[in-house]
Design an enzyme around this catalytic site. Structure first.
Site, short mmCIF file in Angstrom:
data_model
loop_
_atom_site.label_atom_id
_atom_site.label_comp_id
_atom_site.label_asym_id
_atom_site.label_seq_id
_atom_site.Cartn_x
_atom_site.Cartn_y
_atom_site.Cartn_z
CE1 TYR A 170 -3.23 2.91 0.75
CE2 TYR A 170 -2.70 2.71 3.08
CZ TYR A 170 -3.36 3.35 2.05
OH TYR A 170 -4.13 4.44 2.33
CG LEU B 20 3.94 -10.53 -5.22
CD1 LEU B 20 3.55 -11.30 -6.49
CD2 LEU B 20 3.54 -9.07 -5.37
CB SER C 56 4.55 2.60 13.38
OG SER C 56 3.29 2.76 13.98
CE1 TYR D 61 3.75 -2.99 12.19
CE2 TYR D 61 2.59 -1.72 13.87
CZ TYR D 61 3.20 -1.80 12.64
OH TYR D 61 3.27 -0.69 11.85
CE LYS E 294 6.99 -1.30 11.37
NZ LYS E 294 7.68 -1.45 10.09
CG PHE F 63 -13.16 -0.97 18.44
CD1 PHE F 63 -14.15 -1.94 18.57
CD2 PHE F 63 -12.21 -1.13 17.43
CE1 PHE F 63 -14.19 -3.04 17.73
CE2 PHE F 63 -12.24 -2.23 16.59
CZ PHE F 63 -13.24 -3.19 16.74
NE ARG G 61 -8.41 -1.89 17.75
CZ ARG G 61 -8.10 -1.56 16.51
NH1 ARG G 61 -8.51 -2.32 15.51
NH2 ARG G 61 -7.42 -0.47 16.24
#
Ligand code: UD1
Length: 341
Positions: free
Chosen positions: A12, A34, A126, A151, A155, A220, A297
């Protein structure tokens, strides 16, 4: 033309950045496995730019193939490194996969670049590295808090690896861009986000609810300490974000850095709540979204938005596109995806 390796260039943010790099006169070469994109992205890039970039299909953790690539492309010294696993929920279920993919790919790239005296790397970081910051807007000097997910932890660790590698080797130049919440699609509607399965992020979900692919949107939490009770984020148009990469590449290549490792917040500086974004999506696209408010959440922060003054001053970059552009292009892209089915 200056060659730039773009890992994850079919994804993206990667694909939008490849377009901006071509339009800025660079020659991007893509490595992508991919795993979260499609080979048709190359068609979209070609339709927009008139150029079909070179593409190699393999996973960066394959050190043999990566070594072959650098042996055959000795003029590649600059890397924009997007390739990584990025689903927060999946990272909690499969932490080892995330640590392996995200850390090993960076380490192997740095090993290859160590052979050169003038290598440069631009890294996708991020705002998740900050957790819930003590002060808003969040500046680059804010401390990293305990990461909410593997995740996020990858980072933080990758930034630490870059910092230490740059300290040990003054010839290595690196920049991390700490993205806030990227949304939207290219105005040509030739490229955009291609979520696999049910998306977890708010904006692709909104689009799928509007298209009738998902029955409803869950908001949320409505009891946050914010102006309407829903959580606040700094949504940034993916084309603005892609242009920030071009600025950072120029900074690296032009030897404009103040330190050989630098990091920048890349957001708009505007905090928007979930409910505000829903209402903007409805207003601009003239439709109604079926949504309901549910529990918070786990792992979500209440509010985060960027102090962008450092990027403005040092990179000469600031976001140009607003929320209208974000929700309009998101919906157009969703409609184009739906019409292909
Ligand atoms: C998440 C990641 C961030 C990552 C980004 C990638 C966390 C803590 N952060 O950001 O590290 O870089 O994705 O895009 O996971 N929301 C709803 N309903 C939904 C989905 C989301 O109300 O169905 C709300 C969330 O509670 C949040 C906001 O929308 O307040 C944005 O959520 P999302 O798009 O998932 O991004 P983040 O969680 O901010």
């Amino acid at each position: 033309m200056q060659k730039i390796l773009v890992t994850g260039g079919m994804g993206y943010i990667g694909s939008h950045t490849v377009v901006e790099l071509i339009q800025a006169g660079f020659d991007p070469i893509i490595i992508d496995d991919l795993s979260n994109s499609s080979v048709e992205v190359l068609d979209g890039i070609e339709k927009i730019t008139g150029t079909r970039p070179q593409f190699f299909n393999f996973n960066l953790c394959n050190d043999v193939l990566l070594g072959n690539f650098f042996q055959n492309n000795t003029d590649v010294r600059t890397v924009v490194h997007f390739a990584a696993s990025k689903a927060v929920g999946e990272s909690i279920k499969r932490p080892l996969l995330y640590y392996k993919n995200n850390l090993l790919s960076l380490l192997l790239l740095l090993e290859q670049l160590a052979a050169y005296e003038d290598s440069k790397i631009l890294f996708s970081s991020s705002c998740t590295v900050y957790g819930q910051p003590d002060q808003l807007p969040v500046t680059e000097q804010s401390a990293f808090k305990q990461a909410e997910s593997p995740y996020g932890s990858t980072k933080q660790i990758c930034e630490g690896i870059l910092r230490d590698a740059c300290k040990a080797n003054p010839m290595l130049k690196a920049i991390s861009l700490r993205y806030f919440n990227p949304v939207g699609a290219h105005e040509s509607i030739q490229i955009g986000e291609l979520p696999q399965g049910t998306p977890n992020n708010l904006v692709p979900l909104m689009a799928q609810v509007a298209a009738g692919i998902q029955p409803e949107l869950k908001v949320f939490g409505s009891d946050y300490n914010t102006r309407d009770g829903s959580a606040i984020r700094d949504y940034i148009h993916v084309v603005d974000l892609a242009q920030a990469h071009v600025k950072a590449v120029h900074r690296l290549l032009g030897n404009k850095q103040r330190n050989n490792y630098e990091f920048f917040n890349i957001g708009t500086g505007n905090g928007i709540s979930v409910l505000e974004l829903i209402h903007e999506f409805e207003r601009v696209n003239k439709l109604k979204l079926n949504y309901k408010i549910v529990e918070r959440r786990p792992g979500d922060v209440e509010s985060i938005y960027a102090d962008t003054s450092f990027a403005k001053k040092e990179l000469g970059w600031q976001a140009k596109l607003g929320v209208e552009d974000m929700v309009r292009s998101t919906w157009k892209w969703q409609q184009s995806l739906s019409s292909k089915k």
